[in-house]
Design a protein around this motif. Sequence first.
Motif, mmCIF file in Angstrom:
data_model
loop_
_atom_site.group_PDB
_atom_site.id
_atom_site.type_symbol
_atom_site.label_atom_id
_atom_site.label_comp_id
_atom_site.label_asym_id
_atom_site.label_seq_id
_atom_site.Cartn_x
_atom_site.Cartn_y
_atom_site.Cartn_z
ATOM 1 N N ASN A 211 0.832 -1.214 0.000
ATOM 2 C CA ASN A 211 0.000 0.000 0.000
ATOM 3 C C ASN A 211 0.857 1.251 0.000
ATOM 4 O O ASN A 211 1.364 1.631 1.051
ATOM 5 C CB ASN A 211 -0.895 -0.025 1.236
ATOM 6 C CG ASN A 211 -1.768 1.208 1.343
ATOM 7 O OD1 ASN A 211 -1.823 2.019 0.424
ATOM 8 N ND2 ASN A 211 -2.436 1.350 2.473
ATOM 9 N N PRO A 212 0.989 1.938 -1.117
ATOM 10 C CA PRO A 212 0.313 1.642 -2.373
ATOM 11 C C PRO A 212 1.129 0.774 -3.331
ATOM 12 O O PRO A 212 2.328 0.683 -3.243
ATOM 13 C CB PRO A 212 0.154 3.041 -2.986
ATOM 14 C CG PRO A 212 1.344 3.797 -2.516
ATOM 15 C CD PRO A 212 1.654 3.242 -1.145
ATOM 16 N N ASP A 224 5.277 0.579 -1.304
ATOM 17 C CA ASP A 224 5.376 0.387 0.146
ATOM 18 C C ASP A 224 4.879 -1.018 0.472
ATOM 19 O O ASP A 224 3.849 -1.445 -0.048
ATOM 20 C CB ASP A 224 4.536 1.428 0.899
ATOM 21 C CG ASP A 224 4.716 1.308 2.416
ATOM 22 O OD1 ASP A 224 5.761 0.799 2.855
ATOM 23 O OD2 ASP A 224 3.801 1.738 3.150
#
Length: 230
Positions: A211-212, A224
């Motif tokens: 995420n993302p 991430d």
Amino acid sequence: MNPSEIIAHAKEKGRKLLLEHEAKSLISHYGIPTTKVKVAESEEDAVRAANEIGYPVVLKIVSPEVIHKSDVGGVKVNLKSEEEVENAYKSIVNSVKENAPNARIVGVLVQEFAPPGLELIIGLIRDPQFGPTVMFGLGGIFVEVYKDISFRVAPLVEMDADSMIKEIKAYKLLTGFRGMKPVDLNALKDTLIRAGQIGLDSDEIAEMDLNPVIAYPDGLKVVDARIILR
Ligand code: ADP
Ligand code: MG
């Protein structure tokens, strides 16, 4: 290190959280595309890493106690020069010391800056009844406010990946909307299938949060990654 070594190493250190570079290294073993990363322990180190990776770069705090890095001023994106890297390094260390005084600072992660695209979230949870389960949604308000997400129990075949993508209400945004190009659905399906495989292979992983994930007309990139161990 291979995925089981990465996990064993974290456990030896008494950690339940894989640091971002460890989580990214684990998923890249599965062929999931992610940013190049280097851990720096000083400003000079960070500049050297940035020069090797190529500009622009992103700097992020590396600390076992910091789970949400931007909440403590631990992320600086789109840095275009040595000077910006030096300043970002100082600013990250200072704000983390201020906002999370008990966090141990291992260093700062230097990574390539992924150009803007459509931000997605891919997750893995362990359902008490069904086992490893993959989650999919669009980044930001779509997940947090609208809870517009879909789930499939692993292992996923292509049809599962395909239907879980089409099931979210925001699906239209993936197919090209208001002049945006459609995102690469094959790359996305691949990544969902591989996320499920990670859950099946590593019993030790309690949850994973990519995420993302930034999706493009051609490919995607995980910028991430967080993995929590049992
Ligand atoms: P957090 O721990 O707060 O979730 P992230 O690593 O997700 O930290 O960084 C916060 C935001 O910064 C991301 O949501 C993304 O928009 C942006 N970002 C992070 N890494 C990159 C990168 N390598 N390239 C481009 N944007 C990035
Ligand atoms: Mg994040």
